[in-house]
Design a protein around this motif. Structure first.
Motif, PDB file in Angstrom:
ATOM      1  N   TYR A  55     -51.482 -12.155  40.951  1.00  0.00           N
ATOM      2  CA  TYR A  55     -52.511 -11.890  41.817  1.00  0.00           C
ATOM      3  C   TYR A  55     -51.946 -11.480  43.206  1.00  0.00           C
ATOM      4  CZ  TYR A  55     -55.629 -14.338  38.705  1.00  0.00           C
ATOM      5  OH  TYR A  55     -56.416 -14.682  37.537  1.00  0.00           O
ATOM      6  N   LEU A  59     -47.945 -11.793  45.024  1.00  0.00           N
ATOM      7  CA  LEU A  59     -47.053 -10.643  45.028  1.00  0.00           C
ATOM      8  C   LEU A  59     -46.850 -10.612  46.778  1.00  0.00           C
ATOM      9  CD1 LEU A  59     -48.198  -7.960  42.697  1.00  0.00           C
ATOM     10  CD2 LEU A  59     -45.885  -9.148  42.630  1.00  0.00           C
ATOM     11  N   LEU A  68     -42.125  -7.224  50.083  1.00  0.00           N
ATOM     12  CA  LEU A  68     -43.027  -5.930  49.972  1.00  0.00           C
ATOM     13  C   LEU A  68     -42.721  -5.385  51.567  1.00  0.00           C
ATOM     14  CD1 LEU A  68     -45.980  -6.505  47.891  1.00  0.00           C
ATOM     15  CD2 LEU A  68     -43.838  -5.087  47.102  1.00  0.00           C
ATOM     16  N   MET A 455     -54.724  -9.763  30.058  1.00  0.00           N
ATOM     17  CA  MET A 455     -53.932  -9.572  31.171  1.00  0.00           C
ATOM     18  C   MET A 455     -52.941 -10.764  31.458  1.00  0.00           C
ATOM     19  SD  MET A 455     -56.059  -6.780  33.505  1.00  0.00           S
ATOM     20  CE  MET A 455     -54.611  -6.604  34.799  1.00  0.00           C
ATOM     21  N   MET A 461     -53.605  -4.166  26.761  1.00  0.00           N
ATOM     22  CA  MET A 461     -54.680  -4.118  27.391  1.00  0.00           C
ATOM     23  C   MET A 461     -55.644  -2.824  27.093  1.00  0.00           C
ATOM     24  SD  MET A 461     -52.766  -3.893  31.565  1.00  0.00           S
ATOM     25  CE  MET A 461     -54.146  -3.334  32.346  1.00  0.00           C
TER      26      MET A 461
ATOM     27  N   PHE B 126     -55.462   4.273  41.026  1.00  0.00           N
ATOM     28  CA  PHE B 126     -56.663   3.984  41.512  1.00  0.00           C
ATOM     29  C   PHE B 126     -57.151   2.349  41.534  1.00  0.00           C
ATOM     30  CE2 PHE B 126     -57.190   6.679  37.122  1.00  0.00           C
ATOM     31  CZ  PHE B 126     -57.136   5.522  36.366  1.00  0.00           C
ATOM     32  N   TYR B 128     -55.780  -1.923  41.088  1.00  0.00           N
ATOM     33  CA  TYR B 128     -54.798  -2.893  41.195  1.00  0.00           C
ATOM     34  C   TYR B 128     -54.415  -3.123  39.869  1.00  0.00           C
ATOM     35  CZ  TYR B 128     -52.426  -7.428  42.289  1.00  0.00           C
ATOM     36  OH  TYR B 128     -51.336  -8.414  42.132  1.00  0.00           O
ATOM     37  N   GLU B 129     -55.181  -3.194  38.855  1.00  0.00           N
ATOM     38  CA  GLU B 129     -55.102  -3.477  37.518  1.00  0.00           C
ATOM     39  C   GLU B 129     -53.821  -2.621  36.749  1.00  0.00           C
ATOM     40  OE1 GLU B 129     -58.904  -3.298  35.643  1.00  0.00           O
ATOM     41  OE2 GLU B 129     -58.045  -2.615  33.665  1.00  0.00           O
ATOM     42  N   ALA B 131     -51.557  -0.653  38.880  1.00  0.00           N
ATOM     43  CA  ALA B 131     -50.456  -0.271  39.719  1.00  0.00           C
ATOM     44  C   ALA B 131     -50.493  -1.360  40.796  1.00  0.00           C
ATOM     45  CB  ALA B 131     -50.886   1.171  40.271  1.00  0.00           C
ATOM     46  N   PRO B 132     -50.313  -2.882  40.455  1.00  0.00           N
ATOM     47  CA  PRO B 132     -50.378  -3.789  41.640  1.00  0.00           C
ATOM     48  C   PRO B 132     -49.392  -3.619  42.661  1.00  0.00           C
ATOM     49  CG  PRO B 132     -49.508  -4.712  39.339  1.00  0.00           C
ATOM     50  CD  PRO B 132     -49.907  -3.223  38.973  1.00  0.00           C
ATOM     51  N   LEU B 136     -50.067  -2.625  46.587  1.00  0.00           N
ATOM     52  CA  LEU B 136     -49.588  -3.447  47.686  1.00  0.00           C
ATOM     53  C   LEU B 136     -48.774  -2.698  48.821  1.00  0.00           C
ATOM     54  CD1 LEU B 136     -49.612  -6.972  46.209  1.00  0.00           C
ATOM     55  CD2 LEU B 136     -51.576  -5.929  47.150  1.00  0.00           C
ATOM     56  N   GLN B 139     -50.688  -0.323  50.729  1.00  0.00           N
ATOM     57  CA  GLN B 139     -51.264  -1.167  51.879  1.00  0.00           C
ATOM     58  C   GLN B 139     -50.570  -1.454  53.035  1.00  0.00           C
ATOM     59  OE1 GLN B 139     -52.707  -5.302  51.222  1.00  0.00           O
ATOM     60  NE2 GLN B 139     -54.585  -4.560  50.919  1.00  0.00           N
ATOM     61  N   TYR B 350     -59.736 -10.432  39.395  1.00  0.00           N
ATOM     62  CA  TYR B 350     -58.922 -10.549  40.715  1.00  0.00           C
ATOM     63  C   TYR B 350     -59.944  -9.746  41.760  1.00  0.00           C
ATOM     64  CZ  TYR B 350     -57.732  -5.511  39.443  1.00  0.00           C
ATOM     65  OH  TYR B 350     -58.009  -4.167  39.207  1.00  0.00           O
ATOM     66  N   TYR B 354     -58.894  -4.699  46.114  1.00  0.00           N
ATOM     67  CA  TYR B 354     -57.530  -4.041  46.041  1.00  0.00           C
ATOM     68  C   TYR B 354     -57.734  -2.635  45.016  1.00  0.00           C
ATOM     69  CZ  TYR B 354     -55.508  -7.937  48.463  1.00  0.00           C
ATOM     70  OH  TYR B 354     -54.780  -8.679  49.353  1.00  0.00           O
ATOM     71  N   GLY B 357     -59.267   3.056  44.699  1.00  0.00           N
ATOM     72  CA  GLY B 357     -59.329   4.439  43.948  1.00  0.00           C
ATOM     73  C   GLY B 357     -60.979   5.199  44.522  1.00  0.00           C
TER      74      GLY B 357
END
Lengths: 502, 502
Positions: A55, A59, A68, A455, A461, B126, B128-129, B131-132, B136, B139, B350, B354, B357
């Motif tokens: 989640y 991270l 990060l 997931m 997926m 686009f 978080y699923e 490109a988690p 971040l 961001q 989630y 986040y 996109g």
């Protein structure tokens, strides 16, 4: 002081460009390559998970020391290597043969090599001056694509853009320029109220373009389709629009969710009758033009005024690679050129028609062509055809496997036209419920639950969504030639394993 | 048959994804890496040429067997390696310390490693699923950039876009949405005539945006500047515009040709008075915000409503890397969102805020953040500061070297504000000509001639252009920290060597 002595020995400013010939710098790059090749090997090993889900807050807190945050002081090269490993570890393996979540999947080694070379060359598409080879590769590849679309001698124009949404936006801009060139200088106020058409199942980028370009989404008419495009309705609307000028129709070749192909010839007839621009959004379907078995689904595409075609989808080219093709030469240039003196000097010592930058709405433009060109060299036209036929065969296999399978229900009737297979999975508890609101409500929650479990377990997926009044269903797509029947079997069994007792 | 036996042994379809674990595939990738590292080493070796120039027809004919044509049948892997070598051979070494032709130059090894990892991960920004980690990183980096701009606590919004032109286009779109949100649905017809302001020395992308978005270039007022922005003129115009609504002013922080900084505070005062959106195009100048010595040139930037800042220019990040920063949260989303069900499902497991996109005009969006994030880790904030100060010191060195040098004449008075040094070089034959039309005409031809000779000899590259009534002059820019004083000396002497006897 102890805190000083704890500082790393190899510090990144050591990789100044002057130091590039030195051992540590090249050693660093080779160690990154080692990390990347080991990642690729694992991605193709089906015992590896597709992802290791976390989640956002996990991270952000920094799992196992993976921070990060951006530091004021440099980190050591060892730490940078660890950061690279962690970035891959917590990401998603989109090249894994069991990743079916998007239209762009897979990892093509020649394409990847092409992208590595592109970033090493680190140049810009706007002028021949600084990208001579890439500019010519783009020109030849666009011509080849136009030949495949079916325009005589591959004549016309085009450009690679940062994705299908921007390619579609170009099509609307060019159509507007064709009919009302004065809008470029005077704005939308100079034209009557313009109307655009697309189907309600078309990609949302047509809507984004109509908002951005100043048409307004209310002036984009979304045609009801019942899975297929209702061309009669356009005819009807055109004949009764008062005070509006219909200028543009988008026909989709391979819709995002259902993979349906609009009847291009029917729509082309109407466009000719009403002098409207015909755009074909073949972002997803375009790859099928490479297949003698499947290209008939786009019969009539040569009648389009413009075509969007994303090699980064069905042709497996690494992201990003999207082309907008235009049948009439000169429109792209006319629509977008501003003749900036510092880039497009007319008194250069070579033929400046090779400086293509002023055709774009971008100034700098990433080199998206090389990886595609290199893959084409490596596979040949026949290689792309085989790869695409293989994906379509796999989806036919999936369709025949689940169409009558206990617990599965198809969303639309008949064989899929593209690799999109849309279905509901009904847990045991839902199978004998009478049809009605309760069943719909419960079924709506099934796909998100199974997806979340998938997931979290990281095994595979696949996407889901509702569409119109159809509750959440799975949309399976196949664009990765590395996928096999056993991966399809796995997906079906995994859905059953996770969803059976919901 | 002999022709059969001559066919290559390793053929590309051998690199099917299934074969990735096999030796030949990884061997191929490592051989490409060998080609790339050897290219990089040579690029930093000043005895290597910047380019090996060929005319388009020469490359199209296929020099020394280098064919750009796309084949039907696959080529051998050996041939693909040769193609890679040839592509680099006939390209331009933009990382060479004597390449001064564009605002984006240099090759940062950590940035390059970041880009190689990005293309290996091959994912999309686009959601978080899929490109988690990258979502971040984006961001956190955008927040850091907003803090550096000076917005309280780094609050606000933003997105990385495919280049400064698109970032500037976003700023116009968002400004329009802020004042006239109904344009999204009803189009430009729903609003009064809107007027935008920018200086005539600003980047041409503001003009492209006003054409594309339906304002019309006539409604973009280009302010005369005499190298600096005339803010009084805006004040005057705003007070006498009848029937027009002024909504947007672009102030440039680092103009493309002169590297000039508009007086942001003066312009901000006017924007507050007339309730206009203030955008600062700091695509080129933004890097100077990292320098405590130079950031005062953008004094007042925290008063902007939006800022364009391209790390791929002055910060040396590989192409492409451009950010649009917005002070007010929610506008990007409001302006662009279309809520496509197949990507942005509200019932995910989630926090879907986040999923960024839908803020974009793109759908798929290339991962531009990782290389930048990795470089920041490796250099720290202090490393960027040193690198930028070094480039500005070098341009001060160039300025002091040529300002009184025989045969050189500066285009504008005073020290450059950025690394842009603009000058004419007068061959011996022109130096004693009286000022007048003949001298102007002859001088106009000098820079293109020297540039052509430079490119043909391949020793160095620098841009030129006319500006207003000033005939062709050289624009020198420095953004590659690998450049040294000896490279500057070389450039000056090379111009003299090539141009002296013209």
């Amino acid at each position: 002081a102890p805190s000083r002595s704890a500082r790393p020995k190899i510090c990144c400013p050591a990789i100044t460009p002057e130091g590039t010939r030195e051992e540590p710098t090249m050693q660093f790059l080779l160690e990154v390559v080692e990390i990347l090749t080991s990642y690729i090997k694992k991605t193709f090993d089906k015992s590896t998970k597709v992802l290791d889900f976390h989640y956002p807050h996990q991270l952000l807190e920094g799992i196992e020391g993976f921070s990060l945050e951006l530091p004021d002081q440099p980190e050591s090269l060892e730490q940078i290597l660890v950061d690279c490993r962690d970035t891959l570890k917590y990401g998603v393996r989109t090249g894994h043969p069991r990743f079916f979540n998007q239209l762009s999947t897979g990892i093509d080694i020649v394409g990847l090599a092409g992208e590595w070379l592109t970033s090493t060359a680190n140049t810009n598409m706007f002028t021949y001056e600084i990208a001579p080879v890439f500019v010519l590769m783009e020109q030849l590849t666009l011509k080849k694509m136009r030949e495949i679309v079916g325009w005589p001698n591959g004549e016309g124009d085009g450009i690679f853009s940062p994705g299908g949404a921007i390619s579609n936006m170009y099509s609307v801009m060019i159509a507007r320029y064709k009919y009302f060139p004065e809008i470029k200088t005077k704005g939308m106020a100079a034209a009557p109220r313009l109307v655009l058409f697309t189907s309600e199942l078309s990609h949302y980028s047509i809507k984004k373009a109509s908002a951005a370009l100043g048409f307004g989404t209310d002036n984009l008419i979304l045609l009801n389709t019942d899975e297929r495009f209702n061309s009669c309705f356009i005819l009807f609307l055109c004949s009764c629009l008062q005070g509006y000028v219909p200028v543009y129709v988008n026909a989709t070749a391979g819709t995002t969710v259902f993979g349906a192909f609009d009847p291009i010839n029917d729509i082309a007839d109407i466009c000719e009758k009403y002098n409207m621009w015909l755009h074909v959004d073949a972002a997803w379907g375009g790859g099928l033009l490479m297949s003698s078995k499947h290209r008939h689904k786009m019969s009539g595409i040569h009648r389009a005024n413009s075509v969007t075609w994303n090699p980064h989808k069905m042709m497996g080219v690494p992201l990003q690679c999207s082309a907008i093709l235009v049948r009439e030469r000169g429109l792209l240039q006319g629509c977008n050129s501003m003749c900036a003196g510092y880039l497009f000097q007319p008194d250069k010592h070579y033929d400046v028609t090779y400086d293509t930058g002023d055709k774009a709405i971008q100034c700098g433009r990433h080199v998206d062509i090389f990886k595609f060109w290199l893959m084409w060299k490596a596979k040949g036209t026949v290689g792309f055809e085989q790869q695409i036929d293989k994906c379509l065969d796999l989806s036919a296999y999936l369709y025949s496997k689940i169409k009558n399978r206990e617990g599965f229900q198809m969303v639309f009737n008949g064989e899929p036209q593209h690799t999109n297979v849309c279905f509901w999975y009904l847990p045991l508890s839902l199978r004998h419920l009478p049809d009605g609101e309760e069943k719909r409500e419960r079924l709506h929650k099934v796909a998100p639950k199974i997806k979340a479990m998938m997931m979290e377990s990281g095994t595979t997926m696949v996407g889901y969504q509702p569409q119109g009044d159809q509750v959440n269903f799975f949309r399976m797509v196949i664009s990765n030639p590395a996928a096999t029947r056993s991966d399809i079997d796995f997906l079906v069994e995994e859905i059953e394993r996770l969803g059976q007792d919901l």
